[in-house]
Design a protein around this motif. Sequence first.
Motif, short mmCIF file in Angstrom:
data_model
loop_
_atom_site.label_atom_id
_atom_site.label_comp_id
_atom_site.label_asym_id
_atom_site.label_seq_id
_atom_site.Cartn_x
_atom_site.Cartn_y
_atom_site.Cartn_z
N ALA A 67 0.64 -1.14 -0.09
CA ALA A 67 0.06 0.05 0.14
C ALA A 67 0.98 1.02 0.02
CB ALA A 67 -0.98 0.02 1.28
N THR A 68 1.98 1.19 0.79
CA THR A 68 2.90 2.31 0.90
C THR A 68 3.44 2.34 -0.46
OG1 THR A 68 3.39 1.89 3.17
CG2 THR A 68 4.84 3.52 1.97
N GLU A 69 4.05 1.70 -1.24
CA GLU A 69 4.39 2.00 -2.57
C GLU A 69 3.47 2.46 -3.37
OE1 GLU A 69 7.76 -1.65 -2.35
OE2 GLU A 69 5.95 -2.11 -2.64
N MET A 70 2.23 1.82 -3.34
CA MET A 70 1.18 2.24 -4.33
C MET A 70 0.95 3.82 -4.10
SD MET A 70 -1.52 -0.76 -4.33
CE MET A 70 -2.49 -0.05 -5.40
N GLU A 71 0.79 4.28 -2.79
CA GLU A 71 0.71 5.70 -2.53
C GLU A 71 1.74 6.54 -3.16
OE1 GLU A 71 0.43 6.04 1.60
OE2 GLU A 71 -1.54 5.02 2.00
N ARG A 72 2.87 5.90 -3.35
CA ARG A 72 4.03 6.74 -4.02
C ARG A 72 4.03 6.57 -5.37
NH1 ARG A 72 8.67 4.75 0.42
NH2 ARG A 72 7.97 5.99 2.24
N ARG A 73 3.04 6.07 -6.06
CA ARG A 73 2.99 5.95 -7.41
C ARG A 73 3.94 4.95 -7.86
NH1 ARG A 73 2.76 11.46 -9.89
NH2 ARG A 73 4.32 12.10 -8.68
N ALA A 74 4.42 3.88 -7.08
CA ALA A 74 5.21 2.87 -7.87
C ALA A 74 4.40 1.85 -8.73
CB ALA A 74 5.71 1.91 -6.67
N PHE A 75 5.37 1.34 -9.56
CA PHE A 75 4.40 0.32 -10.59
C PHE A 75 5.44 -0.83 -10.43
CE2 PHE A 75 7.04 3.58 -12.96
CZ PHE A 75 7.66 2.75 -13.83
N ASP A 76 4.87 -2.18 -11.20
CA ASP A 76 5.55 -3.12 -11.45
C ASP A 76 6.81 -3.11 -12.34
OD1 ASP A 76 6.27 -6.02 -11.29
OD2 ASP A 76 4.53 -6.59 -11.21
N VAL A 77 8.11 -3.47 -12.06
CA VAL A 77 9.06 -3.63 -13.04
C VAL A 77 9.68 -4.90 -13.07
CG1 VAL A 77 9.51 -1.01 -12.90
CG2 VAL A 77 10.79 -2.84 -11.39
N LEU A 78 9.17 -5.80 -12.40
CA LEU A 78 9.66 -7.19 -12.49
C LEU A 78 8.59 -8.25 -12.91
CD1 LEU A 78 11.80 -9.42 -11.74
CD2 LEU A 78 10.72 -9.39 -9.40
N LYS A 79 8.81 -8.82 -14.23
CA LYS A 79 7.85 -9.90 -14.64
C LYS A 79 8.47 -11.25 -14.52
CE LYS A 79 4.87 -6.86 -15.81
NZ LYS A 79 3.37 -6.86 -15.20
N VAL A 80 7.66 -12.08 -14.18
CA VAL A 80 8.29 -13.58 -14.15
C VAL A 80 7.42 -14.51 -15.42
CG1 VAL A 80 8.15 -15.76 -12.74
CG2 VAL A 80 8.21 -13.70 -11.79
N GLY A 81 8.33 -14.88 -16.09
CA GLY A 81 7.72 -15.61 -17.37
C GLY A 81 7.30 -17.02 -17.18
N PRO A 82 6.51 -17.62 -18.10
CA PRO A 82 5.99 -18.92 -17.81
C PRO A 82 7.02 -20.05 -17.17
CG PRO A 82 5.32 -17.95 -20.05
CD PRO A 82 6.45 -17.15 -19.54
N ALA A 83 8.19 -19.93 -17.69
CA ALA A 83 9.21 -20.98 -17.15
C ALA A 83 9.94 -20.68 -15.99
CB ALA A 83 10.20 -21.30 -18.23
N GLY A 84 9.59 -19.25 -15.31
CA GLY A 84 9.71 -19.18 -14.04
C GLY A 84 11.17 -18.03 -14.01
N ALA A 85 11.45 -17.80 -15.07
CA ALA A 85 12.73 -16.61 -15.34
C ALA A 85 12.19 -15.29 -15.14
CB ALA A 85 13.37 -16.92 -16.60
N PRO A 86 12.83 -14.40 -14.11
CA PRO A 86 12.51 -13.21 -13.55
C PRO A 86 13.13 -12.25 -14.75
CG PRO A 86 14.15 -13.94 -12.32
CD PRO A 86 13.95 -14.87 -13.24
N THR A 87 12.47 -11.16 -15.35
CA THR A 87 12.98 -9.90 -15.87
C THR A 87 12.83 -8.80 -15.46
OG1 THR A 87 12.43 -11.29 -17.99
CG2 THR A 87 12.84 -8.67 -18.22
N VAL A 88 13.80 -7.99 -15.18
CA VAL A 88 13.85 -6.68 -14.50
C VAL A 88 13.82 -5.66 -15.53
CG1 VAL A 88 15.02 -5.13 -12.82
CG2 VAL A 88 15.20 -7.71 -12.38
N HIS A 89 12.96 -4.86 -15.34
CA HIS A 89 12.86 -3.65 -16.76
C HIS A 89 13.37 -2.42 -15.66
CE1 HIS A 89 10.30 -6.33 -18.95
NE2 HIS A 89 9.61 -6.62 -18.05
N ASP A 90 14.50 -1.85 -16.36
CA ASP A 90 15.16 -0.59 -15.78
C ASP A 90 14.61 0.56 -16.51
OD1 ASP A 90 16.70 1.12 -14.44
OD2 ASP A 90 18.46 0.61 -15.45
N CYS A 91 13.69 1.21 -15.96
CA CYS A 91 13.14 2.52 -16.57
C CYS A 91 13.82 3.82 -16.46
CB CYS A 91 11.70 2.79 -15.91
SG CYS A 91 10.44 1.16 -16.01
N ARG A 92 14.31 4.39 -17.36
CA ARG A 92 15.26 5.57 -17.40
C ARG A 92 14.79 6.47 -18.30
NH1 ARG A 92 19.85 4.60 -14.47
NH2 ARG A 92 20.23 2.73 -13.65
#
Length: 369
Positions: A67-92
């Motif tokens: 909830a605290t992160e949502m109040e700070r307008r955070a968003f999801d930058v980590l996605k997990v693929g069907p095989a379970g591998a994580p992808t981190v999206h670096d927003c710049r």
Amino acid sequence: MASPTKDNDPSTRKNFDKRTIRKMHAKSFEHAISGLHRQSQTNGDEPVLQYTAQDVQVYCRKRPINATEMERRAFDVLKVGPAGAPTVHDCRIHRDMRHLQLNNYCFPVPCFDENTTTEQLCERVQLDQFYELAARGGHGTLCMFGQTGSGKTYTMGGILRHTAANMFRAREGSQNGAAVAGVEVRVACFEVCGKNVFDLLKSGEKLDVREDSSGTVQVSATSVEVKSGQALLEVVNFAGSQRMSCATLKNEASSRSHAFYRLIMKPLAGGRPGSLTFVDLAGSERASDSMYHDPQQVQQSAEINASLAALKDCVRVRSQQLRSSTKKRVPYRSSRLTMLLRDSFDTEGDESGGKATAVPPPRRATAPA
């Protein structure tokens, strides 16, 4: 990735810090991340996850935005693929301060998404095999490693509850339980604060840590025999309540010590005892998270980060030993934390037939940093 703002918009002629930029263009970044995730699923771009039985196993667990992160307008930058591998999206943002830039990093590490339950996690990590290994005289270790506020203690609590509920099933007549029916189970709980070790079952009494002539690290911690899952749970819950903690910017009750919950299993018919050690590590901190610490907290943070760096070195060398014929020794003497984990790294003279070490960085935060 083009910015949605026009070139003549006054906001494009102002300098903002990177966090403000991410929040200003959150919708654009989220749209781009969702598109890449769908494309990856369609094309099958995930790396193949391959581990051998002897490797140091590393897992990641993603947690949802709070909830605290949502109040700070955070968003999801980590996605997990069907095989379970994580992808981190670096927003710049590009150096021209007008164009958005999205860097994507996919890691070949098994990752549990935010919908994974603790029961599913324990099954995937094959926790029952840790019980059986310790009952045969081996040494199993499971560490919670991650940043402050990432949910290490939350995950550790779930794993300890799973252990209490399942480890004694064989003793109680179940055909699905671990093979601990023929062993005496004792539990010792202690915490590491810098160079000091304290007993969590004996009013925080300071403990002696020594290395004997055979190279075994001995700690003078109180151990209690437990004969049921309920008894085990009561002991570890009491120990957890005695642990050192304080409020930080990331967490109202942040753990400031490394907590050890060690189960010692001694075969009733004789033979070498084994152990299963659960370690809830204190969280690492960035400079921005500790800028308002008092001098004591600053020192604690420095000691925590130094011991975690030593642990990473030990895991790295141990992994190299297993993958090649390197003779490099694991530097477990570099900190009190790693010294207490020597059984997890040092294999010389081990006749138990195997060790197992899992290091799951748990419930990873998804808010932009």
